[in-house]
Motif scaffolding. Sequence first.
Motif, PDB file in Angstrom:
ATOM      1  N   ASP A  76       1.058   2.769   3.669  1.00 39.52           N
ATOM      2  CA  ASP A  76       0.186   3.777   3.026  1.00 39.52           C
ATOM      3  C   ASP A  76       0.962   5.098   2.873  1.00 39.52           C
TER       4      ASP A  76
ATOM      5  N   HIS B 148     -12.093   2.344   1.513  1.00 40.36           N
ATOM      6  CA  HIS B 148     -11.007   2.149   0.553  1.00 40.36           C
ATOM      7  C   HIS B 148     -10.562   0.691   0.572  1.00 40.36           C
TER       8      HIS B 148
ATOM      9  N   HIS C 166      -4.757   5.726  -5.991  1.00 42.61           N
ATOM     10  CA  HIS C 166      -6.217   5.856  -5.955  1.00 42.61           C
ATOM     11  C   HIS C 166      -6.744   5.885  -7.386  1.00 42.61           C
TER      12      HIS C 166
ATOM     13  N   HIS D  55       0.866  -1.191   0.000  1.00 44.96           N
ATOM     14  CA  HIS D  55       0.000   0.000   0.000  1.00 44.96           C
ATOM     15  C   HIS D  55       0.897   1.234   0.000  1.00 44.96           C
TER      16      HIS D  55
ATOM     17  N   ASN E 293      -8.701  -1.374   3.255  1.00 45.87           N
ATOM     18  CA  ASN E 293      -7.685  -0.470   3.810  1.00 45.87           C
ATOM     19  C   ASN E 293      -8.204   0.296   5.032  1.00 45.87           C
ATOM     20  N   HIS E 294      -7.302   0.571   5.940  1.00 44.43           N
ATOM     21  CA  HIS E 294      -7.589   1.389   7.140  1.00 44.43           C
ATOM     22  C   HIS E 294      -9.077   1.363   7.532  1.00 44.43           C
TER      23      HIS E 294
END
Length: 371
Positions: free
Chosen positions: A218, A125, A78, A46, A159-160
Amino acid sequence: MKKLYSFCVLVLINISLNAQVHSHGGANPIEYPDIPGYKTLKADLHIHSVFSDGNVWPTIRVQEALRDGLDAISLTEHLEYQPHKDDIPHPDRNRAYHLAIEEGKAHELLIIPGSEITRSEPVGHSNAVFISDANALLEKEAAANFAAAKKQNAFVFWNHPAWYAQNPKGNPILSDFQKERIKRGELHGIEVINSVDYAQESLALALEQNLTIMGTSDIHGLITWDYTEKGRHRPVTLVFARDKSVESLREALFAGRTVAAYNSLLIGKSEFLDPLIKASIRIEKAAYIPKTQVLQIDLKNISSCNLLFENQMPWSFYSSSPIFEIPAGGTYTLKVKTLEIKEQIGLRLKALKAFSAPGQQAVIEWEVEVE
Ligand SMILES: [Zn+2]
Ligand SMILES: [Zn+2]
């Protein structure tokens, strides 16, 4: 003579330039031992560059990964959020991957094609990695993004999920959207560590939904500024693969053979976490202090994780508290008061920052042969 001299200088300059080109290793690479039956691959899947909302060119991401001694990375731009588009038109969404591949071709770094599917909550995400064409993932409806990723046989992770910008309580919320994706085989993993944040609720979800446990940086700025300068390593997913190849990495991720690692924190299922910790500590020497029943054991931590342990044996220690840390790469001498001379003991310790489930820490035993 002068000519020969300059020729020699040129050759020397060339040799040193080449040496620089071919040695991208940093001063403090991330290191973890292999576990029985598997090779431990260090992956950060990521990462952002200027091709979405990151601040650096993709080549820098490759160089950072080489400095960190990583085995695999993925530039997961993205799909939907393109703040640099006026300066960097981006008609081909595979461009960051291609630039990274070109930069990394002389090295053994595995570069995995990926994209970040980006929506507000409840979709949130997700990263799709091992994709074949990022352009084909561009869809209006989020469900269509996931269906397109599945068509490309992508490994997709959430994600997160605990990000407070999307979930103000700081806890992940498993929505009907994600439940449907899991049911359809379109969501396979979940980040329990994203940048500097760990959420034990995300770990609980991983276990409950049988999702692969992931840890990622990230990163948007520089790894050096965000991590190295602060005396820490970027978070990584340790992937237990049959060998170092794209196909083995992918197989291991789908099979859930991972541990998320960040500084002093290790998160993973016991079947992988326990052998990792066991292999991370090497018993260098075990002998009684002459004329005593105090057993001195020299322990070396060969991993990049600062391991914090608590004594789980019936005997106490001569010079340390029951809780002690063996820093990454460091050694520690433990003095165990065994009360009588033993030929061998089971060194039993709880790793206080190694979790296989919320509130459940790894307890490891090493067979120690006394000299
Ligand atoms: Zn994101
Ligand atoms: Zn991201």
